[in-house]
Enzyme design. Structure first.
Site, PDB file in Angstrom:
ATOM      1  N   HIS A 237       0.830  -1.208   0.000  1.00 19.05           N
ATOM      2  CA  HIS A 237       0.000   0.000   0.000  1.00 19.05           C
ATOM      3  C   HIS A 237       0.871   1.267   0.000  1.00 19.05           C
ATOM      4  O   HIS A 237       0.718   2.152  -0.825  1.00 19.05           O
ATOM      5  CB  HIS A 237      -0.856   0.057   1.266  1.00 19.05           C
ATOM      6  CG  HIS A 237      -1.846  -1.043   1.439  1.00 19.05           C
ATOM      7  ND1 HIS A 237      -3.028  -1.099   0.736  1.00 19.05           N
ATOM      8  CD2 HIS A 237      -1.847  -2.108   2.275  1.00 19.05           C
ATOM      9  CE1 HIS A 237      -3.716  -2.156   1.137  1.00 19.05           C
ATOM     10  NE2 HIS A 237      -3.031  -2.788   2.057  1.00 19.05           N
TER      11      HIS A 237
HETATM   12  C1  BDR Z   1      -3.108   1.133   5.069  1.00 17.55           C
HETATM   13  O1  BDR Z   1      -3.336   0.668   6.385  1.00 17.55           O
HETATM   14  C2  BDR Z   1      -2.194   0.012   6.890  1.00 17.55           C
HETATM   15  O2  BDR Z   1      -2.473  -1.310   7.190  1.00 17.55           O
HETATM   16  C3  BDR Z   1      -1.110   0.111   5.844  1.00 17.55           C
HETATM   17  O3  BDR Z   1       0.117   0.483   6.442  1.00 17.55           O
HETATM   18  C4  BDR Z   1      -1.605   1.148   4.872  1.00 17.55           C
HETATM   19  O4  BDR Z   1      -1.091   2.426   5.156  1.00 17.55           O
HETATM   20  C5  BDR Z   1      -3.864   0.270   4.091  1.00 17.55           C
HETATM   21  O5  BDR Z   1      -5.239   0.350   4.321  1.00 17.55           O
END
Ligand code: BDR
Ligand code: CA
Length: 312
Positions: A237
Site C-alpha cells: 500500500h
Molecule cells: C493502510 O493501512 C495500513 O495497514 C497500511 O500500512 C496502509 O497504510 C492500508 O489500508
C-alpha cells in the site's frame, strides 16, 4: 533536490515505503513524523527511530499524535502488522539517534516555513498530524507544494465495506486535510490492492545481505507467511504512495472533488468522489485509478537497493 517529510504509522509496509523513499533519487527526506495507526504511537515512533539508525539515515524522527482527533481508535493488537508493527522483525534499539524534541505538527510547520513553499509530504497513516498542523498554523497549508497519501479509495474499503483503514482511523483529520486546499494525490485501495509482491522479488533482494535489502526481504517473508495463514496478501500500500511521487508513470489518474465521510452510519471513513461533477466543486484530488504492477515492483526493488547504496 525535492524536499519531503514522511508521516507514517510504521507498520510493515510503511517501513518498506520509508526505505524506498530514502532510496529514491532526487529527493531528500527531511524527517519522519509518527502517528497512531497500525499500532500505537509509542511503537510507531520507536520503529521509526530504530529503522532510521538501522538504515544509516540520520534524519530527525518525531513523536506525533497518540489519538485520532475524535479520540475513537487506538490499536491494542494488530494481526496485519504484528504486536509492535514490524511483524516478527525486531530491529536493534537505536543507540546514537535520539528523538527530535519537536512534536510532529510543530516539526511539519517549521519545515514548511524553511522550505518556503517547496515542501512535499508523504503520508502513509491516518492524517491526524497533518490535520493538527493545519489547525494550529493558519499559513501551513499554503506552504505545502504537494501531499501524496496512501488512504481511502474511490471504490470499496478494507475495514468496512466503504472505508479504508487510514481514513477510517481518523475521518475528521482526513476531512480537514481534503478541505485544506493543499494540492494532493491519493493512492487508495483502487490501486494498492493490486500492488502485490512476488517470491522472486524477495529472492532478488536476498542476493545481497545489506540492511535495506535484508529488512525488506524479511518483511516480505513475514507477509507471505501472513497470507498463508489467511491474513492480508503481500500488498505494498504505502510504497505505492512513494511511487506516485517519484515514479508517477506507474499509475494512471483521474481528478475528483473528494471528501471524507464523518457522519454516515455505514459509511464513516469513506472517501466520497464526485464522479459526475454534480457538486459543482472543483477537483481537489488527483486519484490513482490503475497501476502497472510490473513497473512498480521493478521500481521498488531498485529503490531498496539504492537505499543501501546511499546510506549503507
Ligand atoms: C493502510 O493501512 C495500513 O495497514 C497500511 O500500512 C496502509 O497504510 C492500508 O489500508
Ligand atoms: Ca501505513
Amino acid at each position: 533536490m525535492r524536499k519531503f517529510v514522511f508521516d507514517c504509522d510504521t507498520g510493515t509496509d510503511d517501513a518498506i515505503a520509508i526505505a524506498a523513499a530514502f532510496g529514491s533519487d532526487d529527493i531528500e527526506i527531511l524527517g519522519i513524523t509518527s502517528v497512531n495507526g497500525n499500532v500505537r504511537e509509542e511503537f510507531v515512533s520507536v520503529n521509526n527511530l530504530n529503522l532510521c539508525e538501522y538504515l544509516g539515515a540520520a534524519v530527525p524522527v518525531c513523536h506525533g499524535a497518540v489519538w485520532p482527533l475524535s479520540c475513537g481508535f487506538r490499536n491494542k493488537s494488530d494481526m496485519t502488522h504484528g504486536k509492535t508493527g514490524l511483524g516478527s522483525i525486531v530491529l536493534p534499539d537505536a543507540e546514537k539517534l535520539k528523538f527530535d524534541e519537536r512534536i510532529a505538527s510543530r516539526f511539519l510547520y517549521e519545515k514548511a516555513m524553511e522550505c518556503s513553499g517547496e515542501l512535499e509530504l508523504l503520508v502513509t497513516g491516518p492524517m491526524t498530524n497533518i490535520a493538527l498542523a493545519i489547525i494550529q498554523y493558519p499559513d501551513f497549508s499554503e506552504k505545502i507544494r504537494h501531499l501524496w497519501f496512501m488512504g481511502g479509495s474511490v471504490w470499496g474499503g478494507n475495514v468496512t465495506t466503504t472505508a479504508e483503514f487510514n481514513i477510517w482511523a481518523d475521518p475528521e483529520a482526513a476531512h480537514i486535510v481534503l478541505s485544506s486546499g493543499i494540492p494532493m494525490t491519493m493512492v487508495g485501495l483502487d490501486v494498492t490492492l493490486k500492488a502485490i509482491m512476488e517470491p522472486e522479488d524477495m529472492e532478488e533482494l536476498r542476493k545481497e545481505n545489506t540492511p535495506a535489502r535484508r529488512l525488506t526481504a524479511d518483511l516480505l517473508d513475514f507477509m507471505f507467511d501472513r497470507y498463508r495463514r489467511g491474513g492480508e496478501n503481500v500488498i505494498m500500500h504505502d510504497a505505492l504512495a512513494v511511487a506516485a511521487a517519484v515514479c508517477p508513470e506507474c499509475m494512471e489518474y483521474q481528478d475528483y472533488w473528494m471528501d471524507a465521510e464523518t457522519r454516515g452510519e455505514y459509511t464513516r471513513g469513506h472517501t466520497y468522489a464526485d464522479f459526475r461533477g454534480r457538486s459543482g466543486k472543483q477537483p481537489n484530488v488527483h486519484a490513482a485509478l490503475s497501476v502497472n504492477v510490473e513497473m512498480f515492483r521493478h521500481w521498488l526493488v531498485r529503490s531498496i537497493e539504492n537505499c543501501d547504496r546511499k546510506f549503507g
